[in-house]
Design a protein around this motif. Structure first.
Motif, PDB file in Angstrom:
ATOM      1  N   ARG A 124       0.825  -1.204   0.000  1.00 42.50           N
ATOM      2  CA  ARG A 124       0.000   0.000   0.000  1.00 42.50           C
ATOM      3  C   ARG A 124       0.868   1.266   0.000  1.00 42.50           C
ATOM      4  O   ARG A 124       0.553   2.247  -0.683  1.00 42.50           O
ATOM      5  N   ILE A 125       1.969   1.255   0.749  1.00 42.70           N
ATOM      6  CA  ILE A 125       2.863   2.419   0.785  1.00 42.70           C
ATOM      7  C   ILE A 125       3.489   2.650  -0.592  1.00 42.70           C
ATOM      8  O   ILE A 125       3.606   3.798  -1.056  1.00 42.70           O
ATOM      9  N   LYS A 126       3.885   1.580  -1.278  1.00 42.45           N
ATOM     10  CA  LYS A 126       4.457   1.732  -2.613  1.00 42.45           C
ATOM     11  C   LYS A 126       3.442   2.341  -3.575  1.00 42.45           C
ATOM     12  O   LYS A 126       3.773   3.224  -4.379  1.00 42.45           O
ATOM     13  N   LYS A 127       2.197   1.886  -3.507  1.00 48.20           N
ATOM     14  CA  LYS A 127       1.159   2.416  -4.389  1.00 48.20           C
ATOM     15  C   LYS A 127       0.877   3.885  -4.087  1.00 48.20           C
ATOM     16  O   LYS A 127       0.699   4.708  -4.998  1.00 48.20           O
ATOM     17  N   SER A 179       3.714   6.016  -5.344  1.00 52.17           N
ATOM     18  CA  SER A 179       3.672   6.106  -6.800  1.00 52.17           C
ATOM     19  C   SER A 179       2.568   7.048  -7.275  1.00 52.17           C
ATOM     20  O   SER A 179       2.748   7.778  -8.253  1.00 52.17           O
ATOM     21  N   ALA A 180       1.425   7.039  -6.573  1.00 54.37           N
ATOM     22  CA  ALA A 180       0.315   7.916  -6.958  1.00 54.37           C
ATOM     23  C   ALA A 180       0.615   9.375  -6.678  1.00 54.37           C
ATOM     24  O   ALA A 180       0.034  10.265  -7.309  1.00 54.37           O
ATOM     25  N   MET A 181       1.485   9.663  -5.719  1.00 53.24           N
ATOM     26  CA  MET A 181       1.838  11.042  -5.365  1.00 53.24           C
ATOM     27  C   MET A 181       3.298  11.333  -5.705  1.00 53.24           C
ATOM     28  O   MET A 181       4.033  11.940  -4.930  1.00 53.24           O
ATOM     29  N   LYS A 182       3.710  10.906  -6.888  1.00 57.22           N
ATOM     30  CA  LYS A 182       5.101  11.095  -7.315  1.00 57.22           C
ATOM     31  C   LYS A 182       5.449  12.577  -7.449  1.00 57.22           C
ATOM     32  O   LYS A 182       6.567  13.010  -7.127  1.00 57.22           O
TER      33      LYS A 182
END
Length: 501
Positions: free
Chosen positions: A316-319, A322-325
Motif C-alpha cells: 500500500r505504501i508503494k502504491k 507512486s500515486a503522489m510522485k
C-alpha cells in the motif's frame, strides 16, 4: 406529510447542486483557495448522498402512508387539506412566536473568506506541508531511525527510498520485518500517506482506488508474485535452494543470509547468538523447531499470515508513493532548496508569502469598505495584530508557533511568543545587559537559560573551575642562591627583599 417532506428534500438537493455549480464557475488562482473549494464541494456531495438516502425510503413507501396521502388528496377536497396544513403552521408559530425564520437560499452559497472566516484547509495542513504541496515525513523518519538493523539515512535520502523496502535501501531483512516495532512504523507511514492523499484530493473516489489496490495485492499474493515475500523453496537436504557463491569453498548460511569463506568459519559462527536467533525464525517458517522436531502446520500458517500483514502495508505504501510522485519530487526539491538557504532568506520567503496573501485580503477589504469599516475587528482567536491593526492570517500564526509562550525571568519575566522570537532575544541588548548586572561577563555560554538562580549558579561554577585551573607561575620558576639552595622564584624574591640573601 410525507409528500411535503419529499418536496423539501428535492428542493434542498437543487440548492446543493446550485451551490456546487457556483463554486465551479470561477477557478481560484492560489492553491489553498482551490483546495478549500474542492473540500467544500466534497462536503456538498456528501450532503447530496445523505439527502438521497433519506429520500429513497419515502419513494419505496413500505408502510403505505404516502399512497394514502395521495389518495386522500385526489379523492377529497384539496382546499380542506390545504387549510389543515395552514392551521398547523399557525398553531406552531403561536406556540413559538420568537422563533427566527432562516433564509434557506443562503445555506449553500459561496462566501467570501476573510480573517473572520478562515479556510477549511488552514487546520488540515502543517506549515511544512504548505497546503498539500509537500510531504512532512519527519515523524516517520525518526521512527525509521529507531528501528533495529536499519541503514541510518539523513532525511534527504530517506525521501528517496522510504518506499523501497529492500535491505540496504529503506528496509531490513525479512526476519527483522516481523517485529511489532517495524509493523507499527509501516502503519504510521501508511496512515500519513492515506491522510495526505485524502486531504489533497477530496473529489477523487479514493475508496474505489484503494479497493482496486487490495484486489491487486490479493491476486499477487495468491500467485506468490510479491517481491521480497515469495515462499522459500527447500532443496532435498532441507536447506534453501542453491545459490551462486563467490568461490568453491564458500558456504552460504540461509538463516543469516550471509556467505562465509570456508567450512571452518561457517561452523564457528553456528554457536553465535545471532545465528541461533535467526535459525529459530527460519525454523518457524518451515514448521520446525530449533532442534528439528515438527510443529505441524499451525506455526507456518500463522507465520505466513503475519508476513501477509506486513507485505500488505508495504504494498500500500508503494502504491501511495507512486500515486503522489509529483508531491514527492517537489518535497525533495523543497528540502534541498531550504537546506541551502540562510535564516535571512527563509524569513524573506515567509514575508513574501505573507505580503502576497495580505494584498489579496486588502483588495477584498477595499471592495467591502462601504459595508462599515469602523466596526470592531472580529478576532475570536486573539491573533496578533499586523501593522494595519488587523489580525494576521491564522496560517501564519501557526507557522511561526505564536501560540507557544516562553517567559524569561532574566528579562523581567517578559513573555516571548514563538520559538523564533525567544531564540532571537538571547542576542539582544536587553538580555545581555541584565546578565552583566548579575556579574556575568561571558554571556554566550548562557543561551537557553532564563532563570536568574540557574544563571548565577552556573556562573559561580565556571568561576570556581577557572580558579582551580589557574597555576601560580611564581611556584614554577625555580631560583638558586649562593649556597646552592633551590627555591621558588617568589620565595627567593621575598628573602632578597628582607636582606637574608
Amino acid at each position: 406529510m410525507l409528500i411535503e417532506e419529499q418536496r423539501y428534500i428535492h428542493e434542498d438537493l437543487e440548492r446543493l447542486e446550485q451551490g456546487i455549480a457556483d463554486r465551479l464557475r470561477d477557478e481560484p488562482k492560489q492553491i489553498h483557495e482551490r483546495l478549500n473549494r474542492d473540500h467544500e464541494i466534497s462536503q456538498l456531495l456528501d450532503q447530496i448522498q445523505h439527502q438521497s438516502r433519506e429520500l429513497l425510503p419515502l419513494y419505496e413507501d413500505k408502510t403505505g402512508v404516502r399512497s394514502k396521502e395521495i389518495q386522500q388528496i385526489g379523492s377529497g377536497d384539496p382546499f380542506e387539506e390545504f387549510y389543515k396544513q395552514v392551521a398547523t403552521i399557525k398553531e406552531h408559530h403561536s406556540r413559538y412566536p420568537n422563533e427566527q425564520a432562516e433564509n434557506s437560499e443562503n445555506w449553500y452559497r459561496p462566501r467570501k473568506h476573510g480573517d473572520d472566516q478562515p479556510f477549511l484547509v488552514e487546520s488540515m495542513f502543517s506549515g511544512e506541508e504548505a497546503y498539500g504541496r509537500f510531504f512532512d515525513l519527519h515523524a516517520s523518519h525518526e521512527s525509521y531511525l529507531n528501528l533495529p538493523n536499519v541503514k541510518r539515512l539523513p532525511y534527504m535520502q530517506y525521501l528517496e527510498v522510504f518506499d523501497n523496502f529492500q535491505p540496504g535501501y529503506g528496509g531490513v531483512k525479512r526476519a527483522d520485518k516481523l517485529t511489532d516495532q517495524y509493523f507499527k512504523y509501516l502503519g504510521e507511514l501508511m496512515e500519513y500517506l492515506e491522510s495526505f492523499i485524502r486531504r489533497t484530493r477530496p473529489l477523487e473516489n479514493l475508496e474505489k482506488v484503494f479497493g482496486g489496490w487490495d484486489k491487486e495485492f490479493d491476486s499477487a499474493w495468491e500467485k506468490d508474485e510479491i517481491e521480497g515475500w515469495r515462499k522459500e523453496k527447500l532443496a532435498a537436504n532441507g536447506s534453501a535452494t542453491d545459490r551462486t557463491l563467490s568461490s568453491a569453498d564458500a558456504v552460504w548460511c540461509e538463516a543469516c543470509e550471509k556467505e562465509f569463506k570456508n567450512e571452518n568459519v561457517y561452523k564457528n559462527h553456528l554457536t553465535g547468538r545471532k545465528h541461533i536467533k535467526a535459525a529459530e525464525v527460519l525454523a518457524a517458517i518451515h514448521g520446525e523447531s530449533a532442534n528439528g522436531t515438527s510443529n505441524g502446520t499451525v506455526a507456518p500458517l500463522a507465520h505466513r499470515l503475519k508476513e501477509r500483514a506486513v507485505a500488505e502495508r508495504e504494498y500500500r505504501i508503494k502504491k501511495l508513493a507512486s500515486a503522489m510522485k509529483t508531491e514527492r519530487d517537489d518535497t525533495r526539491v523543497n528540502v534541498e532548496r531550504r537546506q541551502g538557504m540562510t535564516e535571512r532568506e527563509r524569513q524573506q520567503e515567509l514575508e513574501n508569502l505573507y505580503n502576497t496573501t495580505f494584498r489579496r485580503q486588502a483588495k477584498e477589504a477595499e471592495e467591502d469598505e462601504d459595508d462599515g469599516g469602523d466596526d470592531k475587528i472580529y478576532n475570536p482567536l486573539k491573533l496578533p495584530l499586523a501593522w494595519d491593526g488587523k489580525p494576521i492570517p491564522f496560517w501564519l500564526y501557526r507557522l511561526h508557533g505564536l501560540g507557544q509562550e516562553f517567559p524569561c525571568e532574566i528579562c523581567g519575566n517578559f513573555v516571548y511568543r514563538g520559538r523564533r522570537a525567544f531564540d532571537k532575544h538571547f542576542n539582544e541588548t536587553n538580555h545581555i545587559t541584565n546578565l552583566k548586572r548579575l556579574g556575568i561577563t561571558n554571556t554566550h555560554l548562557f543561551r537557553d537559560i532564563t532563570s536568574i538562580e540557574e544563571a548565577v549558579r552556573l556562573w559561580n561554577k565556571i568561576q570556581g573551575d577557572s580558579r582551580k585551573t589557574n597555576v601560580d607561575e611564581g611556584s614554577i620558576v625555580q631560583m638558586e642562591d649562593a649556597e646552592g639552595n633551590v627555591m621558588p622564584e617568589k620565595v627567593y624574591l621575598d628573602l632578597q627583599k628582607q636582606g637574608l640573601l
